[in-house]
Motif scaffolding. Structure first.
Motif, PDB file in Angstrom:
ATOM      1  N   LEU A  94       0.773  -1.174   0.045  1.00  0.00           N
ATOM      2  CA  LEU A  94       0.040  -0.054  -0.158  1.00  0.00           C
ATOM      3  C   LEU A  94       0.947   0.992  -0.016  1.00  0.00           C
ATOM      4  CD1 LEU A  94      -2.724  -1.120   2.734  1.00  0.00           C
ATOM      5  CD2 LEU A  94      -3.027  -0.759   0.149  1.00  0.00           C
ATOM      6  N   LEU A 103     -11.443  -1.732   6.294  1.00  0.00           N
ATOM      7  CA  LEU A 103     -10.454  -2.580   6.018  1.00  0.00           C
ATOM      8  C   LEU A 103     -10.013  -3.337   7.494  1.00  0.00           C
ATOM      9  CD1 LEU A 103      -8.678  -4.268   4.289  1.00  0.00           C
ATOM     10  CD2 LEU A 103      -6.977  -2.398   4.196  1.00  0.00           C
ATOM     11  N   TYR A 118     -12.147  -4.596  -1.586  1.00  0.00           N
ATOM     12  CA  TYR A 118     -11.061  -5.258  -2.563  1.00  0.00           C
ATOM     13  C   TYR A 118     -10.787  -4.421  -3.834  1.00  0.00           C
ATOM     14  CZ  TYR A 118      -9.772  -8.220  -6.467  1.00  0.00           C
ATOM     15  OH  TYR A 118      -8.927  -8.980  -7.501  1.00  0.00           O
ATOM     16  N   ILE A 121      -8.719  -1.452  -2.723  1.00  0.00           N
ATOM     17  CA  ILE A 121      -7.292  -2.020  -2.621  1.00  0.00           C
ATOM     18  C   ILE A 121      -6.754  -2.136  -3.781  1.00  0.00           C
ATOM     19  CG2 ILE A 121      -5.948  -3.973  -1.951  1.00  0.00           C
ATOM     20  CD1 ILE A 121      -7.949  -4.642   0.271  1.00  0.00           C
ATOM     21  N   ALA A 193      -5.075  -6.301   3.948  1.00  0.00           N
ATOM     22  CA  ALA A 193      -5.601  -5.912   2.469  1.00  0.00           C
ATOM     23  C   ALA A 193      -4.910  -7.174   1.685  1.00  0.00           C
ATOM     24  CB  ALA A 193      -4.353  -4.585   1.942  1.00  0.00           C
TER      25      ALA A 193
END
Length: 256
Positions: A94, A103, A118, A121, A193
């Motif tokens: 990230l 999240l 999702y 991300i 994530a």
């Protein structure tokens, strides 16, 4: 005097609990205004609590940033326990300080929200890698080793080499510095994530398998040993995606 609708619209532009607007509107005794104030204050309190939770989940990442570590990959897997289907791992890098609202450990997020998180991300990540090891590999090397192989594959799929790995309770054979974190998907945003990416990827695979091998309920049970799944095993037999080293499949093969 402003209408209640206009006040509601004005309150939506307020993003601080200590905004003078709340004090200003406190003298407006209309029930609709006071209800709108309380509602907006509760929304802001919820947002602050979520921001604090996300800050706490970035503690490992921030410690690394403070030590001039730039690229941090969170790594996690799903599918160690099922009787059927692959083990899927994901590695996610990230951007520095990235916060994705709600999240969390994928098991703590309603499945209905998995897709939206999702997608965010995938849109915001610097890099995402996925590793998949099917039932045949699991049977050959055991689930623990297959999980590590899937994680290493996910790591190898990243188009940005990480400087440090945060891994959910595992140690990988790699030269990249790493930190294993117990319950990492609930304590590190990077690992969380990866947890979501792995979960959504595997769920999609199991939904596809459900179409190919009907009657086992793979879309609903993701390959876990539910009553429906066990009944189907005895009724229809073992499929190519079943793990032959897992019980009761192992015993079924022996008895046959």
């Amino acid at each position: 005097m402003a209408t209640i609708k206009e006040i509601k619209e004005r309150l939506q532009e307020v993003h601080q609990l200590d905004s003078p607007i709340f004090q200003e509107l406190s003298t407006d005794h209309r029930t609709g205004v006071q209800t709108a104030i309380k509602k907006r204050q509760k929304e802001l309190e919820k947002e602050l609590a979520e921001d604090a939770r996300l800050e706490a989940m970035l503690s490992y990442e921030k410690s690394l940033y403070d030590n001039h570590v730039e690229w941090i990959a969170g790594i996690d897997e799903v599918g160690r326990g099922p009787l059927a289907g692959p083990v899927v791992a994901a590695a996610v890098i990230l951007p520095k300080g990235c916060k994705i609202r709600y999240l969390n450990d994928s098991k703590k997020i309603p499945k209905s929200k998995h897709g939206v998180i999702y997608q965010e991300i995938m849109e915001r990540a610097v890099a995402v890698g996925v590793g998949i090891k099917d039932a045949s590999v699991i049977d050959q090397v055991n689930i623990y080793e297959a999980t590590k192989l899937a994680m290493l594959e996910a790591l190898g799929e990243l188009n940005q080499k990480p400087d440090h790995l945060l891994i959910d309770a595992m140690q990988l054979e790699t030269s990249i510095p790493q930190t294993a974190i117990i319950k990492g998907d609930a304590n590190s945003l990077s690992i969380a994530a990866a947890s979501i990416v792995a979960k959504v990827t595997r769920d999609k695979m199991m939904a596809d398998y459900d179409q190919k091998f009907s009657g086992y309920g793979f879309e609903k049970n993701a390959g876990y040993g539910t009553a429906e799944h066990l009944k189907a095993l005895h009724q229809f037999g073992i499929t190519p995606i079943h793990r032959k080293s897992f019980e009761p499949i192992k015993s079924m093969l022996i008895s046959n």
